[in-house]
Design a protein around this motif. Sequence first.
Motif, PDB file in Angstrom:
ATOM      1  N   VAL A  90       0.991  -1.282  -0.082  1.00  6.48           N
ATOM      2  CA  VAL A  90       0.070  -0.214  -0.037  1.00  6.48           C
ATOM      3  C   VAL A  90       0.749   1.340  -0.075  1.00  6.48           C
ATOM      4  O   VAL A  90       2.036   1.192   0.412  1.00  6.48           O
ATOM      5  N   SER A  91       0.457   2.345  -0.511  1.00  4.42           N
ATOM      6  CA  SER A  91       1.211   3.595  -0.606  1.00  4.42           C
ATOM      7  C   SER A  91       1.204   4.123   0.760  1.00  4.42           C
ATOM      8  O   SER A  91       0.419   3.817   1.578  1.00  4.42           O
ATOM      9  N   VAL A  92       2.126   4.985   1.030  1.00  3.01           N
ATOM     10  CA  VAL A  92       2.219   5.656   2.418  1.00  3.01           C
ATOM     11  C   VAL A  92       1.010   6.470   2.602  1.00  3.01           C
ATOM     12  O   VAL A  92       0.482   6.490   3.806  1.00  3.01           O
ATOM     13  N   GLU A  93       0.354   7.172   1.563  1.00  4.35           N
ATOM     14  CA  GLU A  93      -0.901   7.982   1.777  1.00  4.35           C
ATOM     15  C   GLU A  93      -1.923   7.168   2.388  1.00  4.35           C
ATOM     16  O   GLU A  93      -2.701   7.579   3.236  1.00  4.35           O
ATOM     17  N   GLN A  94      -2.007   5.966   1.740  1.00  8.16           N
ATOM     18  CA  GLN A  94      -3.328   5.020   2.034  1.00  8.16           C
ATOM     19  C   GLN A  94      -2.886   4.130   3.500  1.00  8.16           C
ATOM     20  O   GLN A  94      -4.052   4.187   4.117  1.00  8.16           O
ATOM     21  N   ALA A  95      -1.644   3.927   3.629  1.00  8.98           N
ATOM     22  CA  ALA A  95      -1.662   3.504   4.893  1.00  8.98           C
ATOM     23  C   ALA A  95      -1.700   4.544   6.024  1.00  8.98           C
ATOM     24  O   ALA A  95      -2.446   4.280   7.003  1.00  8.98           O
ATOM     25  N   ARG A  96      -1.239   5.901   5.805  1.00  7.44           N
ATOM     26  CA  ARG A  96      -1.516   6.817   6.726  1.00  7.44           C
ATOM     27  C   ARG A  96      -3.129   7.003   6.952  1.00  7.44           C
ATOM     28  O   ARG A  96      -3.735   7.288   8.209  1.00  7.44           O
ATOM     29  N   ARG A  97      -3.866   7.033   5.936  1.00  8.76           N
ATOM     30  CA  ARG A  97      -5.249   7.251   5.949  1.00  8.76           C
ATOM     31  C   ARG A  97      -6.031   6.150   6.777  1.00  8.76           C
ATOM     32  O   ARG A  97      -6.915   6.352   7.527  1.00  8.76           O
ATOM     33  N   ASP A  98      -5.650   4.942   6.257  1.00  9.67           N
ATOM     34  CA  ASP A  98      -6.056   3.729   7.292  1.00  9.67           C
ATOM     35  C   ASP A  98      -5.962   3.844   8.718  1.00  9.67           C
ATOM     36  O   ASP A  98      -6.565   3.459   9.471  1.00  9.67           O
ATOM     37  N   VAL A  99      -4.624   3.954   9.006  1.00 10.03           N
ATOM     38  CA  VAL A  99      -4.258   4.146  10.630  1.00 10.03           C
ATOM     39  C   VAL A  99      -4.860   5.109  11.274  1.00 10.03           C
ATOM     40  O   VAL A  99      -5.782   5.073  12.214  1.00 10.03           O
ATOM     41  N   GLU A 100      -5.191   6.353  10.347  1.00 13.87           N
ATOM     42  CA  GLU A 100      -5.763   7.504  11.039  1.00 13.87           C
ATOM     43  C   GLU A 100      -7.358   7.380  11.351  1.00 13.87           C
ATOM     44  O   GLU A 100      -7.914   7.845  12.267  1.00 13.87           O
ATOM     45  N   ALA A 101      -8.001   6.637  10.317  1.00 18.69           N
ATOM     46  CA  ALA A 101      -9.119   6.272  10.436  1.00 18.69           C
ATOM     47  C   ALA A 101      -9.552   5.069  11.406  1.00 18.69           C
ATOM     48  O   ALA A 101     -10.647   4.877  11.674  1.00 18.69           O
ATOM     49  N   GLY A 102      -8.485   4.636  12.077  1.00 23.38           N
ATOM     50  CA  GLY A 102      -8.635   3.274  13.124  1.00 23.38           C
ATOM     51  C   GLY A 102      -8.988   2.051  12.369  1.00 23.38           C
ATOM     52  O   GLY A 102      -9.268   1.248  12.855  1.00 23.38           O
ATOM     53  N   GLN A 103      -8.601   2.094  10.962  1.00 27.51           N
ATOM     54  CA  GLN A 103      -9.010   0.596  10.399  1.00 27.51           C
ATOM     55  C   GLN A 103      -7.796  -0.103  10.271  1.00 27.51           C
ATOM     56  O   GLN A 103      -7.776  -1.329   9.758  1.00 27.51           O
ATOM     57  N   ALA A 104      -6.489   0.216  10.547  1.00 30.86           N
ATOM     58  CA  ALA A 104      -5.370  -0.258  10.411  1.00 30.86           C
ATOM     59  C   ALA A 104      -4.340  -0.130  11.619  1.00 30.86           C
ATOM     60  O   ALA A 104      -4.482   0.814  12.233  1.00 30.86           O
ATOM     61  N   VAL A 105      -3.610  -0.948  11.914  1.00 27.93           N
ATOM     62  CA  VAL A 105      -2.406  -1.013  12.993  1.00 27.93           C
ATOM     63  C   VAL A 105      -1.213  -0.755  12.002  1.00 27.93           C
ATOM     64  O   VAL A 105      -0.804  -1.795  11.324  1.00 27.93           O
ATOM     65  N   LEU A 106      -0.415   0.023  12.589  1.00 31.95           N
ATOM     66  CA  LEU A 106       0.967   0.155  11.834  1.00 31.95           C
ATOM     67  C   LEU A 106       2.096  -0.544  12.842  1.00 31.95           C
ATOM     68  O   LEU A 106       2.075  -0.351  14.144  1.00 31.95           O
ATOM     69  N   VAL A 107       3.027  -1.480  12.220  1.00 29.66           N
ATOM     70  CA  VAL A 107       3.876  -2.265  12.801  1.00 29.66           C
ATOM     71  C   VAL A 107       5.258  -2.260  12.235  1.00 29.66           C
ATOM     72  O   VAL A 107       5.385  -2.451  11.089  1.00 29.66           O
TER      73      VAL A 107
END
Length: 73
Positions: free
Chosen positions: A15-32
Amino acid sequence: MAEGRGQGGEGVERVSVEQARRDVEAGQAVLVCAYDDESKCRRLRLEGALTLDELRQRAAALPKNREIIFYCA
Protein backbone atom coordinates in the motif's frame (compact mmCIF):
# COMPACT_ATOMS: atom_id res chain seq x y z
CA MET A 1 -5.81 -0.15 -2.40
CA ALA A 2 -3.08 -2.57 -3.49
CA GLU A 3 -0.25 -1.27 -5.63
CA GLY A 4 1.15 -4.70 -6.34
CA ARG A 5 2.14 -7.93 -4.71
CA GLY A 6 4.78 -7.91 -2.02
CA GLN A 7 7.68 -10.31 -2.23
CA GLY A 8 6.78 -11.82 1.15
CA GLY A 9 4.30 -14.33 -0.23
CA GLU A 10 0.71 -14.89 -1.21
CA GLY A 11 -1.89 -12.43 -0.05
CA VAL A 12 0.58 -9.68 0.80
CA GLU A 13 -0.42 -6.32 -0.61
CA ARG A 14 1.74 -3.24 -0.90
CA VAL A 15 0.00 0.00 0.00
CA SER A 16 1.13 3.55 -0.57
CA VAL A 17 2.30 5.69 2.32
CA GLU A 18 -0.74 7.91 1.82
CA GLN A 19 -3.16 4.97 1.97
CA ALA A 20 -1.45 3.53 5.04
CA ARG A 21 -1.66 6.91 6.78
CA ARG A 22 -5.38 7.25 5.95
CA ASP A 23 -6.17 3.73 7.17
CA VAL A 24 -4.24 4.16 10.43
CA GLU A 25 -5.73 7.60 11.13
CA ALA A 26 -9.23 6.24 10.44
CA GLY A 27 -8.67 3.42 12.93
CA GLN A 28 -8.94 0.79 10.20
CA ALA A 29 -5.32 -0.38 10.45
CA VAL A 30 -2.49 -0.89 12.92
CA LEU A 31 1.03 0.12 11.93
CA VAL A 32 3.84 -2.26 12.93
CA CYS A 33 7.61 -1.90 12.61
CA ALA A 34 8.68 -5.14 10.89
CA TYR A 35 12.11 -5.46 12.50
CA ASP A 36 12.86 -8.01 15.25
CA ASP A 37 15.86 -5.90 16.25
CA GLU A 38 14.48 -3.56 18.94
CA SER A 39 17.27 -0.98 18.53
CA LYS A 40 16.67 -0.76 14.78
CA CYS A 41 12.94 -0.47 15.34
CA ARG A 42 13.45 2.33 17.89
CA ARG A 43 15.51 4.30 15.35
CA LEU A 44 12.96 3.80 12.54
CA ARG A 45 9.75 3.83 14.56
CA LEU A 46 6.94 5.92 13.15
CA GLU A 47 4.51 7.73 15.40
CA GLY A 48 1.87 5.37 16.74
CA ALA A 49 3.56 2.23 15.40
CA LEU A 50 3.85 -0.95 17.44
CA THR A 51 6.95 -3.11 17.62
CA LEU A 52 6.64 -6.79 16.77
CA ASP A 53 6.79 -7.62 20.49
CA GLU A 54 3.99 -5.14 21.23
CA LEU A 55 1.92 -6.66 18.42
CA ARG A 56 2.42 -10.13 19.88
CA GLN A 57 1.39 -8.90 23.34
CA ARG A 58 -1.72 -7.08 22.08
CA ALA A 59 -2.79 -9.43 19.27
CA ALA A 60 -5.63 -11.05 21.21
CA ALA A 61 -7.08 -7.64 22.11
CA LEU A 62 -6.97 -6.16 18.60
CA PRO A 63 -10.24 -6.10 16.64
CA LYS A 64 -10.28 -8.93 14.09
CA ASN A 65 -11.37 -6.58 11.30
CA ARG A 66 -8.38 -4.27 11.71
CA GLU A 67 -5.77 -4.43 8.96
CA ILE A 68 -2.12 -4.80 10.02
CA ILE A 69 0.38 -2.79 8.01
CA PHE A 70 4.03 -3.75 8.43
CA TYR A 71 6.74 -1.34 7.36
CA CYS A 72 10.52 -1.39 7.03
CA ALA A 73 13.08 1.07 5.73
